[in-house]
Design an enzyme around this catalytic site. Structure first.
Site, PDB file in Angstrom:
ATOM      1  N   CYS A 150     101.968   3.505   7.521  1.00 32.18           N
ATOM      2  CA  CYS A 150     101.088   4.474   7.016  1.00 32.18           C
ATOM      3  C   CYS A 150      99.840   4.405   7.875  1.00 32.18           C
ATOM      4  O   CYS A 150      99.265   5.259   8.558  1.00 32.18           O
ATOM      5  CB  CYS A 150     100.720   3.933   5.567  1.00 32.18           C
ATOM      6  SG  CYS A 150     102.120   4.248   4.478  1.00 32.18           S
ATOM      7  N   GLU A 176      98.930   9.518  -3.178  1.00 27.62           N
ATOM      8  CA  GLU A 176      99.267   7.994  -3.572  1.00 27.62           C
ATOM      9  C   GLU A 176      98.383   7.044  -2.894  1.00 27.62           C
ATOM     10  O   GLU A 176      97.976   7.198  -1.729  1.00 27.62           O
ATOM     11  CB  GLU A 176     100.769   7.585  -3.053  1.00 27.62           C
ATOM     12  CG  GLU A 176     101.252   7.846  -1.789  1.00 27.62           C
ATOM     13  CD  GLU A 176     101.116   6.738  -0.851  1.00 27.62           C
ATOM     14  OE1 GLU A 176     100.480   5.551  -1.460  1.00 27.62           O
ATOM     15  OE2 GLU A 176     100.961   6.883   0.335  1.00 27.62           O
ATOM     16  N   PHE A 194      88.297  -6.830   3.634  1.00 29.53           N
ATOM     17  CA  PHE A 194      88.780  -6.205   4.940  1.00 29.53           C
ATOM     18  C   PHE A 194      87.917  -6.469   5.961  1.00 29.53           C
ATOM     19  O   PHE A 194      87.860  -5.634   7.172  1.00 29.53           O
ATOM     20  CB  PHE A 194      88.885  -4.758   4.681  1.00 29.53           C
ATOM     21  CG  PHE A 194      89.865  -4.446   3.597  1.00 29.53           C
ATOM     22  CD1 PHE A 194      91.182  -4.235   3.866  1.00 29.53           C
ATOM     23  CD2 PHE A 194      89.547  -4.185   2.337  1.00 29.53           C
ATOM     24  CE1 PHE A 194      92.222  -3.947   3.212  1.00 29.53           C
ATOM     25  CE2 PHE A 194      90.430  -3.764   1.479  1.00 29.53           C
ATOM     26  CZ  PHE A 194      91.784  -3.602   1.604  1.00 29.53           C
TER      27      PHE A 194
END
Length: 437
Positions: free
Chosen positions: A264, A148, A253
């Site tokens: 995560c 995912e 980013f």
């Protein structure tokens, strides 16, 4: 198609709801009875934009139901395993207890031709081991790995309209069978020309952790540049703008600030380094340990900057902390830089009053020693410093004139470099950013 989803935490609940919304017949299974009860009522046990609507729609359609009994997975053709892989206490390694338990619990209910699909983020080599276990059971089932790539705050969108699909499958006929079933499940995404990568188990496992490692590296790089900017007088935001024009680098980013967190990214890059060391290639990703260290240093920088800038000793100060979740549009406080900063300041003796639109209850469960407020006005009233650490829209758009009338001392620590320093200084504030003069 009839689908089971084993594990109904963040990943599993979103996946089960989205698959049912796409027309599949889905049973979500979890050992946590309270969680299952909430989901069965159409109430997600966590905050995720869009999930309540999709969950309710799928449940009302009759295509989605929930259970605590793994025997209810029997009869499904495809079984998604979406359980957590937390960091082991005292170790960088991933804890595969829940993955192993899910597979072992599922085995008695598999039938000839069934497909077990791993969604969890696991160390490379896990899928091959689990595939051997499934084959050895003699149930006639096959394993695939389908990582995912969900972004908290956009998880429903990312599940229904993914930016890519990756299938890690076994060679030969088992792999062809797996691809056929997965294509049927993701028919809508494939019809929309979503890129598809069909590969082996190891590559599919590495895709997820490599993507996270790259993002962590990019964020940590610009934060390292912020450290240099702070001792040279350079402006890291202008630096990021300038290098971001290079198409090979890009601007996304490259926002310096208090760093990344969540359930995560931090634990996945740590597990990646641990697995590389187990494989005898620790040197290949040794740089990730420094990326992790840079990230943690930025939290400390916010604390140190706050303490150094206060006009009074920290133990006499009221500090307003804006944000607790690790990112906006989430109630997740796992490894949250914002919560870490609040806790550190409280540990130094400050009166910390923290606010967040969604994460207060999760933060309070972990750190009851903090003072929490649901009123921005009360959070700011009488504050000696305002520390902005989560980019919720209401904090990004804070009016410095309005806020200035409430605080005792106009000091703002912009841990996300979200504010226009010129505007804030014009309103009488002492502005402190991350890597900005």
């Amino acid at each position: 198609m009839k689908i089971s989803v084993i594990g109904c935490g963040y990943l599993g609940a979103v996946h089960a709801s989205a698959m049912a919304e796409l027309g599949h017949d889905v049973i979500g299974i979890d050992v946590d009875a309270n969680k299952i009860a909430l989901l069965a009522e159409g109430r997600p046990p966590f905050f995720e934009p869009g999930l309540p609507e999709v969950l309710t729609s799928a449940r009302d359609s009759g295509r989605l139901r929930f259970s605590t009994d793994i025997a209810d997975a029997a009869g499904a053709q495809v079984h998604f395993v979406a359980v957590g892989t937390p960091q082991k206490p005292g170790s960088y390694s991933a804890d595969l207890t829940y993955v192993d338990a899910a597979i072992e619990g599922l085995l008695p209910y598999l039938s000839e031709g069934d497909l077990v699909v791993g969604k969890s983020t696991v160390p490379v080599g896990t899928a091959a081991r689990l595939s051997d276990l499934i084959v050895a059971s003699g149930r006639g089932a096959t394993l695939a790995w389908n990582p995912e790539f969900l972004r908290e705050g956009f998880a429903v969108q990312d599940t229904i309209s993914p930016d890519r699909l990756v299938y890690g499958v076994a060679p030969g006929a088992p792999g062809e069978h797996a691809v056929a079933l997965l294509n049927e499940i993701y028919v809508a995404a494939l019809a929309a020309d979503t890129p598809l990568v069909i590969t082996d188990f190891a590559t599919a496992e590495l895709v997820k952790v490599a993507a996270n490692a790259f993002l962590a590296t990019k964020i940590s790089f610009i934060n390292a540049m912020a450290e240099i900017a702070e001792v040279t007088g350079a402006d890291v935001t202008q630096l990021a703008d300038a290098i971001g024009y290079d198409a090979r680098i890009g601007r996304r980013f490259l926002g310096a600030g208090v760093g990344f967190g969540g359930g995560c990214l931090p634990k996945d890059i740590r597990a990646f380094t641990a697995r590389a060391e187990e494989l005898g290639r620790g040197e290949s990703v040794a740089f990730l340990k420094e990326m992790d260290a840079i990230n943690l240093r930025r939290r400390q920088r916010v604390v140190d900057l706050t303490v150094a800038s206060l006009p009074i000793p920290v133990h006499q100060a009221k500090v307003a902390v804006l944000g607790l979740s690790f990112k906006p549009h989430s109630d997740d406080v796992r490894d949250s830089p914002a919560l870490d900063v609040a806790v550190q300041l409280r540990g130094l003796g400050a009166e910390v009053v923290a606010i967040d639109p969604q994460a207060i209850e999760n933060a309070r469960a972990r750190h009851p020693q903090l003072t929490y407020s649901e009123s921005l006005e009360e959070t700011l009233r009488g504050a000696d410093a305002v520390v902005h650490v989560t980019e919720w829209p209401e904090y990004r758009e804070l009016d410095p004139v309005w806020a200035g009338a409430l605080v005792r001392n106009r000091l703002v620590i912009d841990g996300r470099n979200s504010y226009d320093s010129t505007v804030w200084r014009a309103a009488g504030w002492e502005y402190k950013g991350m890597g900005k003069p």
